[in-house]
Write a protein that holds these residues in place. Structure first.
Motif, PDB file in Angstrom:
ATOM      1  N   TRP A 152       0.434   5.831  -1.921  1.00  0.00           N
ATOM      2  CA  TRP A 152       0.471   5.551  -0.485  1.00  0.00           C
ATOM      3  C   TRP A 152       1.864   5.051  -0.097  1.00  0.00           C
ATOM      4  O   TRP A 152       2.497   5.578   0.832  1.00  0.00           O
ATOM      5  CB  TRP A 152      -0.604   4.509  -0.154  1.00  0.00           C
TER       6      TRP A 152
ATOM      7  N   VAL B 144      -3.356   4.444  -6.159  1.00  0.00           N
ATOM      8  CA  VAL B 144      -3.607   4.553  -4.720  1.00  0.00           C
ATOM      9  C   VAL B 144      -2.509   3.830  -3.941  1.00  0.00           C
ATOM     10  O   VAL B 144      -1.883   4.396  -3.037  1.00  0.00           O
ATOM     11  CB  VAL B 144      -4.997   3.989  -4.362  1.00  0.00           C
TER      12      VAL B 144
ATOM     13  N   THR C 227      -6.336   7.527   1.302  1.00  0.00           N
ATOM     14  CA  THR C 227      -5.003   7.944   1.722  1.00  0.00           C
ATOM     15  C   THR C 227      -5.069   9.003   2.818  1.00  0.00           C
ATOM     16  O   THR C 227      -4.078   9.300   3.448  1.00  0.00           O
ATOM     17  CB  THR C 227      -4.229   8.530   0.530  1.00  0.00           C
TER      18      THR C 227
END
Lengths: 304, 269, 387
Positions: free
Chosen positions: B85, B81, A2
């Motif tokens: 995101w 994740v 990220t």
């Protein structure tokens, strides 16, 4: 992973009045950052769903048409399953609303020593798998279960023979499991009601029932609507409880999808049932989102 | 504050106990009893044993336990994740894109788990990505099912944290990557760990999609419980369920410890 | 200390039978778990009388009000309304009007429905409800807002509606719990005037008014009950309590008096008019609130506005050093430290505050000043523990 995703978008944010062109470019590049997760979601969720829809129009012999739909919709098992699904979901949701409202009311406004611990137990149930309740019910209400054994010992016979395999048992199990989903938003809503308001209402001469009806229920309505529609959605889709109780006569749409898809490998038939089920729950979900956004807006309006 | 008289309150509490005990307490208690029951034909078991628990943590059940934990951790990691995101990126994206992302990532909660499983079977049984028959189809199905919770929890966390912090950090000259790593993600840590805990708990108990897609060598604990009870081995099934709950609890505790570690390191820096 | 109370009660019930007080509180104690929130309070409020419970937060004043309203169950003691024992009666059976700090209006009901709530709960006929709602809203000047929702009103307007709602049930007893505390200064002054008018319109209603603001207490109350640490400290008619505060705490809380350390020069009895005391280097006459022994340490109560500033070393003045000036529009507040004086109580130590309306020239910080005590004797209260 990220770490790489915010090259420019956030840096562009604090600049209050950027030139129009650069704003547009910023918007485009910001939109780009959403792409990777969106592509993954499309590939692993939307694409399979689309294939399910497509497959429902293609029969085992690769003929494209409405044949599979006609066969499935005309079969008695489908009608039964649809009716069972809706009936169980509606009854369970109503039960959850009644029980959840009562439990939340007591925990919030007639608290007792240990009320917090009870609240925590309720929260814990939220994280449990639903089949656990069904499994417990087989011990409680089965033919040789605790309740029957206790009643037999007391000379009452075995009143609950067959209860385990009736739709009512599924409804009771779903009420047990889904009541916390109604209680959560209700407890949050009740926590926002100033205690003064109840005190003053009482001083004006209102008894507990009147206070509940005229003061608390209007405050609880948005939470009840949100919790209730979520519960209805989840009970329509419930699979674990029905599977584990394993009543032969209680087939629901998800059970039918499982039977056709994983037991008899009738993919087209399973897909037809799945499309109906998804259409049903998406309609409900749209209602839920609508109610939820309305109540969210309502609360904001109250603050302002 | 609502019921003023002592007798009225006593009545309400009695009613509460009457609803709460059979509805919530009894099912939880009964599983614990069943897990240790040796012979059970009456109200209470006639004998007690730890044999079931031993069997529930050995052999194929042990393999299932490992499979369940691996699946939960893998699926949750992917979901966290992707969900984080998406939530962060959607925040600064144009309104239309943000709405689209919101819709797509909230949708899986509205789709029955069996249908998610069916979709996986239909899509990945042949073609370019062949997952059917591998453990990846289970992990992918779980990730799809829990990503909604990761996305919405982190989104809610973003709603609560003040955007001004990131703005101030940026105005102090921090690069975007630095703002993300040192300001935004640390502030979101509580939401992320909450999302992870929820995702793990849900994945550990998932049945619907798993039972549609699981290959023989990747059988999760809930599926084992089902096959056991289906064959009438309900006491062993209860023991396996208790093992499942305890394992979930331990994994969640470890996540909590990990969070504590990270926060401590943050403080020390 | 309760003697004036009895006087007052008798005065206001002339001609009536020896009527019981509208509110009677006897030896009331309230506990939250192990914390004592109110200890042994005894107090009576007569028909038509306003009693203010004045004290800092945590003094037990709100607890007393909540117990009278029935929101709290006392650990011991008795509460009567017009002689009827209501100690364990639920609030919905007491018929008391209650107004709280945060209005507690029902947000989903229009103003008229809020006011009608109590009447409907009592099953008053519909035509009567309409009439009395209009009447109650008229009393507080809110009749034209009947169709509004509470969120469409300002704080002051909401509180007016809350008062109308409490009055609509025509209660013989009205309890006001910090009704002005949530409002800003201007609104507070407006509504205080409104409450004074209302007071005149309701000659028979007994009012208990809880506040931490002495201005409100002095403006509205016939009698003031000063509270501290869950106990009643002093109870007397408002003006008497202000002019001759019987204790250090009341003197400082009601009117923010300076308390100057003094030594009694000759013993005096409780009823004496004057006693000689030494303050700083001066010998002055003081007005004793009780008997004092010779040489006893006591405190001289001096209101900030009764002090005067003179040139330093002016005869018969205390000398002091200026540490702060604050212009407050109508006057200046000077803060000084007395020279060499010791034994002043209070957290300010040797600090005194002087309010002066006209200053030819604002003295500079650090300048030395003379401080003249007022000509008439100041009140002398015992030093140390209050009450």
């Amino acid at each position: 992973m990220t770490a790489t995703l915010t090259e420019s978008p956030i840096a562009a944010e604090p600049v209050p009045v950027p030139v129009r062109a650069s704003k547009a470019r910023g918007g485009a590049s910001r939109a780009l950052w959403v792409l990777p997760p969106l592509v993954l979601a499309a590939g692993f969720f939307l694409y399979p769903l689309a294939l399910v829809v497509k497959q429902s129009f293609v029969d085992k012999n690769e003929h494209v048409g409405l044949d599979v739909w006609r066969d499935v919709l005309n079969s008695p098992s489908f009608g039964d399953a649809l009716w069972n699904t809706v009936e169980i979901a509606v009854l369970s949701t109503l039960g959850c609303l009644v029980v959840g409202f009562f439990l939340a009311l007591v925990l919030s406004f007639v608290p007792f020593p240990g009320a917090r611990a009870v609240g925590r137990i309720v929260d814990t149930v939220l994280a449990f798998p639903s089949f656990l309740i069904a499994l417990a019910f087989t011990f409680l209400y089965g033919t040789a279960g605790v309740v029957n054994a206790a009643a037999d010992n007391l000379g009452l016979g075995e009143p609950l023979v067959g209860f385990l395999y009736s739709p009512w048992c599924v409804v009771l199990a779903e009420i047990t499991f889904y009541t916390p989903f109604v209680m959560r938003p209700l407890l949050a809503a009740f926590a926002l009601v100033p205690r003064d308001r109840l005190d003053v209402a009482a001083s004006l001469g209102a008894g507990p029932l009147l206070v509940i009806r005229r003061v608390l229920l209007p405050e609880a309505w948005p939470a009840l609507a949100a919790g209730g529609s979520l519960t209805l959605l989840l009970t329509l889709n419930e699979f674990g409880i029905v599977l584990f109780i394993g009543a032969k006569d209680v087939t629901t749409l998800p059970m039918l999808v499982h039977a056709k898809g994983a037991v008899t490998f009738d993919y087209p038939g399973a897909c037809v049932v799945a499309v109906v089920e998804v259409a049903l729950s998406l309609t409900l979900y749209a209602v839920y989102r609508f109610v939820f956004s309305r109540t969210g807006a309502g609360r904001a309006g109250l603050v302002a | 504050m609502l019921v003023w008289s002592r007798s009225g309150r006593a009545f309400v509490w009695a009613l509460f106990a009457l609803v709460f005990a059979p509805l919530v307490l009894a099912p939880l208690a009964i599983l614990g009893i069943a897990a240790f029951a040796g012979d059970w034909n009456s109200v209470l078991p006639a004998s007690w044993t730890s044999e079931n628990i031993r069997e529930a943590t050995a052999g194929t059940n042990y393999d299932s336990l490992v499979v369940s934990i691996e699946t939960a951790l893998g699926a949750s990691l992917i979901a966290i994740v992707v969900g984080t995101w998406a939530a962060i990126a959607a925040r600064t994206a144009p309104r239309f894109v943000r709405r689209l992302t919101d819709a797509v990532f909230h949708l899986p909660v509205a789709v029955p788990s069996v249908v998610v499983g069916l979709g996986m079977l239909v899509a990945f049984s042949d073609g370019p990505i062949l997952l059917n028959g591998t453990k990846w189809i289970v992990i992918a199905a779980h990730a799809v099912l829990v990503v909604t919770f990761a996305y919405s929890t982190v989104s809610a966390g973003l709603d609560r944290t003040d955007a001004a912090f990131a703005d101030v950090a940026a105005s102090l000259g921090a690069s975007a990557a630095r703002v993300l790593l040192r300001v935004r993600l640390p502030m979101l840590l509580p939401s992320i760990t909450a999302a992870a805990s929820l995702a793990i708990a849900l994945s550990m108990g998932e049945v619907g999609a798993t039972i549609m897609v699981y290959p023989a060598e990747w059988r999760t604990l809930p599926v084992s419980v089902f096959t056991l009870t289906d064959r009438g081995k309900v006491l062993l099934g209860s023991a396996v369920t208790v093992v499942l709950l305890v394992a979930t609890l331990i994994v969640l505790l470890l996540v909590g410890l990990l969070k504590g570690r990270v926060e401590e390191r943050k403080r020390r820096r | 200390m309760t003697a004036p109370a009895i006087e007052r009660t008798e005065a206001s019930t002339v001609g009536a039978a020896p009527a019981a007080a509208a509110i009677g509180i006897q030896d009331l104690t309230v506990r939250y778990g192990s914390v004592v929130a109110l200890e042994g309070l005894s107090l009576e409020v007569a028909r038509g009388e306003t009693v203010a419970l004045l004290g800092p937060s945590g003094s037990g004043k709100s607890t007393a009000l909540k117990a009278v309203a029935g929101f709290l169950r006392p650990a011991s003691g008795r509460i009567t309304l017009a002689g009827r024992d209501v100690t364990y009666e639920p609030p919905n059976k007491r018929g008391i009007g209650v107004v709280v700090q945060n209005y507690a209006l029902f947000p989903h009901m229009r103003v008229a429905d809020n006011v009608a709530f109590g009447l409907k709960a009592r099953r008053v006929p519909r035509a009567e409800v309409t009439r009395r709602v209009t009447e109650a809203l008229d009393m507080v000047g809110m009749a034209s807002y009947a169709r509004r929702y509470p969120r469409e009103l300002s704080g002051g307007q909401q509180q007016r509606v809350a008062i109308a709602r409490a009055l609509a049930i025509r209660p013989p007893v009205l309890l006001l719990d910090e009704p002005l505390s949530a409002l800003d200064a201007t609104l507070r002054a407006d509504l205080l005037g409104e409450l004074q008018r209302l007071r005149a319109d309701l000659p028979d209603v007994a009012i208990m008014y809880v506040t931490h603001d002495q201005t409100e207490a002095l403006a509205l109350a016939d009698r003031i009950a000063v509270m501290r640490d869950a106990r009643l400290v002093d109870l007397d008619a408002a003006d008497r309590l202000y002019r001759r505060p019987p204790s250090e705490f009341t003197a400082s809380f009601l009117g923010a008096a300076n308390l100057l350390g003094a030594r009694v020069l000759a013993a005096c009895a409780a009823g004496d008019d004057a006693v000689e005391v030494a303050v700083g280097g001066l010998t002055v006459a003081a007005d004793p609130t009780r008997a004092f022994a010779e040489g006893e340490r006591a405190l001289l109560v001096v209101r900030p506005h009764s002090l005067e500033v003179t040139a330093v070393d002016h005869p018969d003045t205390l000398s002091a050093t200026l540490t702060a000036t604050q212009w407050r529009g109508a006057d200046y507040r000077l803060t000084c430290v007395l020279d060499g004086a010791s034994g002043q109580s209070g957290q300010s130590g040797r600090e005194i505050r002087i309010d002066v309306t006209d200053l030819a020239e604002v003295p500079a910080l650090g300048e030395r000043l003379g401080v003249a005590l007022p000509a008439e004797p100041c009140v002398l209260v015992p030093a140390g523990v209050a009450g």
